[in-house]
Design a protein around this motif. Structure first.
Motif, mmCIF file in Angstrom:
data_model
loop_
_atom_site.group_PDB
_atom_site.id
_atom_site.type_symbol
_atom_site.label_atom_id
_atom_site.label_comp_id
_atom_site.label_asym_id
_atom_site.label_seq_id
_atom_site.Cartn_x
_atom_site.Cartn_y
_atom_site.Cartn_z
ATOM 1 N N HIS A 97 0.807 -1.222 0.000
ATOM 2 C CA HIS A 97 0.000 0.000 0.000
ATOM 3 C C HIS A 97 0.836 1.266 0.000
ATOM 4 O O HIS A 97 0.536 2.241 0.724
ATOM 5 N N GLY A 98 1.894 1.230 -0.801
ATOM 6 C CA GLY A 98 2.733 2.409 -0.916
ATOM 7 C C GLY A 98 3.729 2.207 -2.036
ATOM 8 O O GLY A 98 3.831 1.114 -2.599
ATOM 9 N N PRO A 99 4.457 3.256 -2.391
ATOM 10 C CA PRO A 99 5.475 3.113 -3.430
ATOM 11 C C PRO A 99 6.693 2.363 -2.905
ATOM 12 O O PRO A 99 7.041 2.479 -1.732
ATOM 13 N N VAL A 100 7.323 1.582 -3.777
ATOM 14 C CA VAL A 100 8.556 0.886 -3.454
ATOM 15 C C VAL A 100 9.622 1.286 -4.461
ATOM 16 O O VAL A 100 9.311 1.668 -5.588
ATOM 17 N N PHE A 101 10.869 1.194 -4.024
ATOM 18 C CA PHE A 101 11.997 1.628 -4.844
ATOM 19 C C PHE A 101 12.993 0.486 -5.040
ATOM 20 O O PHE A 101 13.028 -0.464 -4.246
ATOM 21 N N GLY A 102 13.811 0.622 -6.076
ATOM 22 C CA GLY A 102 14.978 -0.222 -6.216
ATOM 23 C C GLY A 102 16.114 0.354 -5.386
ATOM 24 O O GLY A 102 16.016 1.468 -4.855
ATOM 25 N N GLY A 103 17.196 -0.387 -5.277
ATOM 26 C CA GLY A 103 18.329 0.067 -4.477
ATOM 27 C C GLY A 103 19.189 1.125 -5.151
ATOM 28 O O GLY A 103 20.104 1.671 -4.529
ATOM 29 N N GLY A 104 18.871 1.405 -6.429
ATOM 30 C CA GLY A 104 19.633 2.411 -7.154
ATOM 31 C C GLY A 104 20.800 1.799 -7.933
ATOM 32 O O GLY A 104 21.413 0.828 -7.485
ATOM 33 N N THR A 105 21.061 2.357 -9.086
ATOM 34 C CA THR A 105 22.189 1.938 -9.929
ATOM 35 C C THR A 105 23.090 3.126 -10.161
ATOM 36 O O THR A 105 22.635 4.172 -10.645
ATOM 37 N N GLY B 42 24.648 6.000 1.372
ATOM 38 C CA GLY B 42 25.019 4.961 0.431
ATOM 39 C C GLY B 42 23.930 3.968 0.087
ATOM 40 O O GLY B 42 24.195 2.948 -0.563
ATOM 41 N N GLN B 43 22.693 4.270 0.488
ATOM 42 C CA GLN B 43 21.576 3.345 0.278
ATOM 43 C C GLN B 43 20.553 3.897 -0.709
ATOM 44 O O GLN B 43 20.679 5.031 -1.200
ATOM 45 N N GLY B 44 19.525 3.083 -0.970
ATOM 46 C CA GLY B 44 18.456 3.501 -1.862
ATOM 47 C C GLY B 44 17.407 4.335 -1.145
ATOM 48 O O GLY B 44 17.552 4.702 0.023
ATOM 49 N N LEU B 45 16.338 4.633 -1.862
ATOM 50 C CA LEU B 45 15.254 5.456 -1.329
ATOM 51 C C LEU B 45 14.238 4.577 -0.610
ATOM 52 O O LEU B 45 13.981 3.441 -1.015
ATOM 53 N N GLU B 46 13.665 5.115 0.458
ATOM 54 C CA GLU B 46 12.710 4.362 1.287
ATOM 55 C C GLU B 46 11.502 5.248 1.590
ATOM 56 O O GLU B 46 11.645 6.316 2.168
#
Lengths: 110, 121
Positions: A97-105, B42-46
């Motif tokens: 029930h919310g947005p989720v993200f990847g860990g980033g590249t 150093g982490q992703g978005l939460e």
């Protein structure tokens, strides 16, 4: 641990085409639109792609998005030094029930 | 032009609380939901949660329920986020972000500049 899975790093030389993948599940990417954000060093994220394939005004057409099933990709053609940044994928998750993200590249332009 | 301007960096002891503000300008404040997203070093978005500036309704990520409170002040077009019982792993940059929509899909089109919160004894 991020809900969406991205490779931690990618690289390319100026002028090349690079792609960044984003893998999810049926509760997020499989049912909902994917957005991509670019984060230059030391700055806030900036919207790059929304609704899987749409570019906001001001984003060069060198950036393009695609989606198939539970995976999405960001492609950057004609790579430039100013493209060196972190790239984050995101999607709404129906289970959480919310947005989720990847860990980033982290994209490095060699 | 749309702007989200956040309050300055904070240093807090473990167990304390912190309140971060996000002042909006350049658009109708009550027309867009505002979200809070954090990024540890150093982490992703939460994603942490969302507030509807019109009425103050909130939804918090399960991880933060009971420890995060979001409020709104329409007289100053400002939203606030308070995090209590701070721990060292709450050290992060906290962002507010405006939610827009197109054809039934949602995305964050404007972000604040970020507020660094450091939790250390």
């Amino acid at each position: 641990q991020s809900v969406l899975t991205q490779p931690p790093s990618a690289s390319g030389t100026p002028g090349q085409r690079v792609t960044i993948s984003c893998s999810g599940s049926s509760s997020n990417i499989g049912r909902n639109a994917v957005n991509w954000y670019q984060q230059l060093p030391g700055t806030a994220p900036r919207l790059l792609i929304y609704s899987d394939i749409q570019r906001p005004s001001g984003v060069p057409d060198r950036f393009s998005g695609s989606k198939s099933g539970t995976s999405a990709s960001l492609a950057i053609s004609g790579l430039q030094s100013e493209d060196e940044a972190d790239y984050h994928c995101a999607a709404w998750d129906d289970s959480l029930h919310g947005p989720v993200f990847g860990g980033g590249t982290k994209l490095t332009v060699l | 032009q749309v702007q989200l301007v956040q309050s300055g960096a904070e240093v807090k002891n473990p167990g304390a609380s912190v309140r971060v503000s996000c002042k909006a300008s350049g658009y109708t404040f009550t027309a867009y939901f505002l979200h809070w997203v954090r990024q540890a070093p150093g982490q992703g978005l939460e994603w942490m949660g969302v507030i509807n500036p019109s009425g103050g309704g909130t939804t918090y990520a399960q991880k933060f329920q009971g420890r995060v409170t979001m409020t709104t002040d329409t007289s100053t077009s400002t939203v606030y986020m308070e995090v209590s019982s701070l721990r060292s792993d709450d050290t992060a940059v906290y962002y507010c972000a405006r939610r827009s929509q197109s054809s039934g899909t949602y995305y964050f089109d404007y972000w604040g500049q970020g507020t660094l919160v450091t939790v250390s004894s």
